[in-house]
Design an enzyme around this catalytic site. Sequence first.
Site, PDB file in Angstrom:
ATOM      1  N   HIS A   1      -4.685  -4.066  -2.077  1.00  0.00           N
ATOM      2  CA  HIS A   1      -5.023  -3.647  -0.719  1.00  0.00           C
ATOM      3  C   HIS A   1      -5.103  -2.129  -0.572  1.00  0.00           C
ATOM      4  O   HIS A   1      -5.083  -1.611   0.542  1.00  0.00           O
ATOM      5  CB  HIS A   1      -4.015  -4.232   0.280  1.00  0.00           C
ATOM      6  CG  HIS A   1      -4.055  -5.728   0.356  1.00  0.00           C
ATOM      7  ND1 HIS A   1      -3.014  -6.500   0.836  1.00  0.00           N
ATOM      8  CD2 HIS A   1      -5.018  -6.607  -0.023  1.00  0.00           C
ATOM      9  CE1 HIS A   1      -3.342  -7.778   0.765  1.00  0.00           C
ATOM     10  NE2 HIS A   1      -4.552  -7.867   0.241  1.00  0.00           N
TER      11      HIS A   1
ATOM     12  N   CYS B   1     -15.415  19.651   5.446  1.00  0.00           N
ATOM     13  CA  CYS B   1     -16.873  19.597   5.597  1.00  0.00           C
ATOM     14  C   CYS B   1     -17.289  19.086   6.979  1.00  0.00           C
ATOM     15  O   CYS B   1     -18.471  19.057   7.311  1.00  0.00           O
ATOM     16  CB  CYS B   1     -17.499  18.709   4.515  1.00  0.00           C
ATOM     17  SG  CYS B   1     -17.389  16.934   4.867  1.00  0.00           S
TER      18      CYS B   1
ATOM     19  N   ILE C   1       0.824  -1.212   0.000  1.00  0.00           N
ATOM     20  CA  ILE C   1       0.000   0.000   0.000  1.00  0.00           C
ATOM     21  C   ILE C   1       0.860   1.264   0.000  1.00  0.00           C
ATOM     22  O   ILE C   1       0.368   2.356   0.254  1.00  0.00           O
ATOM     23  CB  ILE C   1      -0.945   0.013   1.228  1.00  0.00           C
ATOM     24  CG1 ILE C   1      -0.147  -0.061   2.536  1.00  0.00           C
ATOM     25  CG2 ILE C   1      -1.944  -1.136   1.140  1.00  0.00           C
ATOM     26  CD1 ILE C   1      -0.997   0.070   3.796  1.00  0.00           C
TER      27      ILE C   1
END
Length: 237
Positions: free
Chosen positions: A120, A151, A104
């Site tokens: 992954h 947000c 990753i």
Amino acid sequence: MDTIGQLKELVEQSNNIVFFGGAGVSTESGIPDFRSVDGLYHQKYDYPPEMILSHTFYMSKTEEFYRFYRDKMLALDAKPNAAHLKLAELEQKGKLKAVITQNIDGLHQAAGSKEVLELHGSVHRNYCQKCKKLYDATFILETEGVPTCSCGGSIKPDVVLYEEGLDHYTMQKALDYISNADVLIIGGTSLAVYPAAGLIDYYHGEKLVLINKSETPMDHRADLVIHESIGKVFDCI
């Protein structure tokens, strides 16, 4: 001819190679392997790493998850090694069709590889669970506690945690590449983690190469087995 010489010959003769790699490809760049003797599983934390990196733990103890994640999963200073660089070179030469990785860390892309299927996910992609806005790994590293979107939503890494399924589209694409490959090179993986390890079953060719420092349960199925450092092997081909 020695095994590395045989591999070099296979590479020279083929323009349809697929590479499938695991944690061993990244350990030579200084990124710890969860399942090696010196890996994260053998260190001491309040919770075992496989529990921390689970969906349940992420949902219930998000701040603790991020404390571990920032400390142990974001190796942003790591650089591509000889294996990453050679794979990118083989792709540029038109020999390698795709890199399929369980890692990753984004090091294949950093080395220049274009067609990289990340089974992954990636630490470099993070998204707001509320509005889906994207954030990079540096943003996550520089925040404290649970990272929050502009947000107000919480941000989640685009990595596959324990208890979560692999992305169907990525898996299907990986299966297509493997099933159509002339040469399949598998490196730096113990082939112990499913469903990723099951990908080998979709290769129907006669040029299966396994490169791993230790033996794997699939060694007997390979046409060529090399028990050596993957960086050293790719440095020689």
